[in-house]
Write a protein that holds these residues in place. Sequence first.
Motif, PDB file in Angstrom:
ATOM      1  N   VAL A  79       0.866  -1.181   0.000  1.00 17.42           N
ATOM      2  CA  VAL A  79       0.000   0.000   0.000  1.00 17.42           C
ATOM      3  C   VAL A  79       0.903   1.232   0.000  1.00 17.42           C
ATOM      4  CG1 VAL A  79      -1.815   1.270   1.192  1.00 17.42           C
ATOM      5  CG2 VAL A  79      -1.806  -1.241   1.241  1.00 17.42           C
ATOM      6  N   ASN A  80       0.904   1.942  -1.110  1.00 17.19           N
ATOM      7  CA  ASN A  80       1.729   3.138  -1.268  1.00 17.19           C
ATOM      8  C   ASN A  80       0.879   4.251  -1.872  1.00 17.19           C
ATOM      9  OD1 ASN A  80       1.550   2.395  -4.019  1.00 17.19           O
ATOM     10  ND2 ASN A  80       3.405   1.134  -3.827  1.00 17.19           N
ATOM     11  N   GLU A  81       1.505   5.360  -2.190  1.00 17.18           N
ATOM     12  CA  GLU A  81       0.746   6.506  -2.702  1.00 17.18           C
ATOM     13  C   GLU A  81       0.047   6.178  -4.016  1.00 17.18           C
ATOM     14  OE1 GLU A  81       2.918  10.514  -1.381  1.00 17.18           O
ATOM     15  OE2 GLU A  81       4.310   9.000  -2.162  1.00 17.18           O
ATOM     16  N   ASP A  82       0.691   5.396  -4.854  1.00 20.60           N
ATOM     17  CA  ASP A  82       0.097   5.018  -6.130  1.00 20.60           C
ATOM     18  C   ASP A  82      -1.180   4.213  -5.911  1.00 20.60           C
ATOM     19  OD1 ASP A  82      -0.041   4.804  -8.945  1.00 20.60           O
ATOM     20  OD2 ASP A  82       0.946   2.848  -8.883  1.00 20.60           O
ATOM     21  N   LEU A  83      -1.119   3.246  -4.999  1.00 18.74           N
ATOM     22  CA  LEU A  83      -2.297   2.418  -4.743  1.00 18.74           C
ATOM     23  C   LEU A  83      -3.381   3.217  -4.023  1.00 18.74           C
ATOM     24  CD1 LEU A  83      -3.354  -0.465  -5.121  1.00 18.74           C
ATOM     25  CD2 LEU A  83      -2.534  -0.981  -2.818  1.00 18.74           C
ATOM     26  N   MET A  84      -2.977   4.045  -3.072  1.00 20.50           N
ATOM     27  CA  MET A  84      -3.954   4.830  -2.314  1.00 20.50           C
ATOM     28  C   MET A  84      -4.698   5.798  -3.223  1.00 20.50           C
ATOM     29  SD  MET A  84      -4.487   4.599   1.065  1.00 20.50           S
ATOM     30  CE  MET A  84      -5.930   5.235   1.935  1.00 20.50           C
ATOM     31  N   SER A  85      -4.059   6.233  -4.296  1.00 19.78           N
ATOM     32  CA  SER A  85      -4.703   7.182  -5.211  1.00 19.78           C
ATOM     33  C   SER A  85      -5.867   6.552  -5.964  1.00 19.78           C
ATOM     34  CB  SER A  85      -3.678   7.729  -6.206  1.00 19.78           C
ATOM     35  OG  SER A  85      -3.260   6.723  -7.119  1.00 19.78           O
ATOM     36  N   CYS A  86      -5.947   5.228  -5.953  1.00 18.13           N
ATOM     37  CA  CYS A  86      -7.059   4.542  -6.614  1.00 18.13           C
ATOM     38  C   CYS A  86      -8.348   4.653  -5.801  1.00 18.13           C
ATOM     39  CB  CYS A  86      -6.730   3.067  -6.819  1.00 18.13           C
ATOM     40  SG  CYS A  86      -5.312   2.747  -7.888  1.00 18.13           S
ATOM     41  N   ALA A  87      -8.208   4.889  -4.501  1.00 17.35           N
ATOM     42  CA  ALA A  87      -9.363   4.950  -3.605  1.00 17.35           C
ATOM     43  C   ALA A  87     -10.007   6.331  -3.651  1.00 17.35           C
ATOM     44  CB  ALA A  87      -8.922   4.620  -2.185  1.00 17.35           C
ATOM     45  N   HIS A  88     -11.132   6.481  -2.955  1.00 18.89           N
ATOM     46  CA  HIS A  88     -11.758   7.795  -2.834  1.00 18.89           C
ATOM     47  C   HIS A  88     -10.778   8.784  -2.204  1.00 18.89           C
ATOM     48  CE1 HIS A  88     -15.695   6.821  -4.279  1.00 18.89           C
ATOM     49  NE2 HIS A  88     -15.970   5.965  -3.323  1.00 18.89           N
ATOM     50  N   SER A  89     -10.968  10.048  -2.500  1.00 24.54           N
ATOM     51  CA  SER A  89     -10.037  11.072  -2.016  1.00 24.54           C
ATOM     52  C   SER A  89     -10.019  11.172  -0.495  1.00 24.54           C
ATOM     53  CB  SER A  89     -10.398  12.433  -2.620  1.00 24.54           C
ATOM     54  OG  SER A  89     -11.726  12.804  -2.265  1.00 24.54           O
ATOM     55  N   ASP A  90     -11.114  10.773   0.160  1.00 25.11           N
ATOM     56  CA  ASP A  90     -11.164  10.829   1.623  1.00 25.11           C
ATOM     57  C   ASP A  90     -10.995   9.443   2.252  1.00 25.11           C
ATOM     58  OD1 ASP A  90     -13.572   9.739   0.833  1.00 25.11           O
ATOM     59  OD2 ASP A  90     -14.793  10.909   2.236  1.00 25.11           O
ATOM     60  N   ALA A  91     -10.427   8.512   1.499  1.00 21.77           N
ATOM     61  CA  ALA A  91     -10.244   7.149   2.004  1.00 21.77           C
ATOM     62  C   ALA A  91      -9.277   7.129   3.181  1.00 21.77           C
ATOM     63  CB  ALA A  91      -9.735   6.239   0.891  1.00 21.77           C
ATOM     64  N   LEU A  92      -9.467   6.146   4.047  1.00 17.57           N
ATOM     65  CA  LEU A  92      -8.631   5.980   5.233  1.00 17.57           C
ATOM     66  C   LEU A  92      -7.765   4.733   5.103  1.00 17.57           C
ATOM     67  CD1 LEU A  92     -11.347   6.714   7.959  1.00 17.57           C
ATOM     68  CD2 LEU A  92      -9.610   8.298   7.082  1.00 17.57           C
ATOM     69  N   PHE A  93      -6.672   4.726   5.859  1.00 18.38           N
ATOM     70  CA  PHE A  93      -5.782   3.563   5.880  1.00 18.38           C
ATOM     71  C   PHE A  93      -5.754   2.963   7.280  1.00 18.38           C
ATOM     72  CE2 PHE A  93      -1.564   1.744   6.806  1.00 18.38           C
ATOM     73  CZ  PHE A  93      -1.595   0.683   5.916  1.00 18.38           C
ATOM     74  N   LEU A  94      -5.922   1.639   7.349  1.00 19.82           N
ATOM     75  CA  LEU A  94      -5.872   0.897   8.605  1.00 19.82           C
ATOM     76  C   LEU A  94      -4.736  -0.122   8.580  1.00 19.82           C
ATOM     77  CD1 LEU A  94      -9.648  -0.021   9.226  1.00 19.82           C
ATOM     78  CD2 LEU A  94      -8.341   1.758  10.399  1.00 19.82           C
ATOM     79  N   HIS A  95      -4.149  -0.344   9.738  1.00 18.35           N
ATOM     80  CA  HIS A  95      -3.117  -1.382   9.916  1.00 18.35           C
ATOM     81  C   HIS A  95      -3.110  -1.717  11.395  1.00 18.35           C
ATOM     82  CE1 HIS A  95       0.672  -3.501  10.046  1.00 18.35           C
ATOM     83  NE2 HIS A  95       0.963  -3.243   8.780  1.00 18.35           N
ATOM     84  N   CYS A  96      -3.131  -3.001  11.739  1.00 23.33           N
ATOM     85  CA  CYS A  96      -3.258  -3.376  13.152  1.00 23.33           C
ATOM     86  C   CYS A  96      -1.953  -3.221  13.930  1.00 23.33           C
ATOM     87  CB  CYS A  96      -3.795  -4.796  13.278  1.00 23.33           C
ATOM     88  SG  CYS A  96      -2.710  -6.076  12.612  1.00 23.33           S
ATOM     89  N   LEU A  97      -0.835  -3.003  13.245  1.00 24.39           N
ATOM     90  CA  LEU A  97       0.475  -2.817  13.867  1.00 24.39           C
ATOM     91  C   LEU A  97       0.938  -4.103  14.570  1.00 24.39           C
ATOM     92  CD1 LEU A  97       0.105   0.793  15.362  1.00 24.39           C
ATOM     93  CD2 LEU A  97       0.907   0.125  13.084  1.00 24.39           C
ATOM     94  N   PRO A  98       2.228  -4.333  14.674  1.00 20.32           N
ATOM     95  CA  PRO A  98       3.309  -3.464  14.218  1.00 20.32           C
ATOM     96  C   PRO A  98       3.436  -3.473  12.696  1.00 20.32           C
ATOM     97  CG  PRO A  98       4.224  -5.524  15.015  1.00 20.32           C
ATOM     98  CD  PRO A  98       2.758  -5.570  15.322  1.00 20.32           C
ATOM     99  N   ALA A  99       3.862  -2.333  12.154  1.00 17.79           N
ATOM    100  CA  ALA A  99       4.004  -2.177  10.709  1.00 17.79           C
ATOM    101  C   ALA A  99       5.473  -2.195  10.313  1.00 17.79           C
ATOM    102  CB  ALA A  99       3.373  -0.859  10.268  1.00 17.79           C
ATOM    103  N   HIS A 100       5.706  -2.544   9.062  1.00 12.25           N
ATOM    104  CA  HIS A 100       7.061  -2.566   8.517  1.00 12.25           C
ATOM    105  C   HIS A 100       7.086  -1.641   7.304  1.00 12.25           C
ATOM    106  CE1 HIS A 100       6.551  -6.307  10.779  1.00 12.25           C
ATOM    107  NE2 HIS A 100       7.838  -6.201  11.055  1.00 12.25           N
ATOM    108  N   ARG A 101       7.504  -0.413   7.544  1.00 17.92           N
ATOM    109  CA  ARG A 101       7.549   0.579   6.471  1.00 17.92           C
ATOM    110  C   ARG A 101       8.487   0.111   5.364  1.00 17.92           C
ATOM    111  NH1 ARG A 101       6.434   2.730  11.190  1.00 17.92           N
ATOM    112  NH2 ARG A 101       5.094   4.574  11.387  1.00 17.92           N
TER     113      ARG A 101
END
Length: 237
Positions: free
Chosen positions: A177-199
Amino acid sequence: GGASITATSNDMQLGRGETIEDTAKVLSRFVDAIMLRANDHATLVALAHNASVPIINGLTDYNHPCQIMADLMTLEEQGRKLKDLTLCWVGDGNNVAVSFVNACAKFGYKLRISTPKGYEVSGQDVQRARAAGAQIELITNPKDACQNVDVIIADTWVSMGDLDADQRMSDLAGHQVNEDLMSCAHSDALFLHCLPAHRGEEVSAAIIDGPKSVVFDEAENRLHAQKAVLKWCLGAL
């Protein structure tokens, strides 16, 4: 009020060969409720069948219902009506993904799941959810799956004792999930991750640390959601 006890198998007789059935019966004499995190879902089932107090699934290799209670609470806090939302799970079809499938019909959101071949969510769970009225789409291409969705969800690619880390990283690389993929969603879309995350693996730093991310609200809400679970189990709700 109340108090909690944290114990690993090494702190109990489980570490000396006691069966989970006997442990369930003993612990039921000491406490009012038990939350278990287990690598094997069968352990949770055995505990529940033999205990005389409420058993809470804190996490197993099969599902993670407590986590998505916090996730859905977070979306409602953000002013979103669950029945109006389309959620997209991107990555490994793991235990958290299964819980989103299991909850889909009950809460009324639409769910898309994008996983590489070999990492799909259990077909039996999807079939059961659809039979209960869930609207679930399985879409391999993540860009197609994320078109005009309201929420994108990711999780770590290696967990719960996975021993094939290098292979998993290679297989799942196209589902970051990066900026390119997030741009496919609605402009006010949210991102969820249960953590811990690996950037740099399942999510880019720009997304998880950006304005669309609500992962730290989500983390806090695990506390509040579990307080509600305990109150319900103890008959206070």
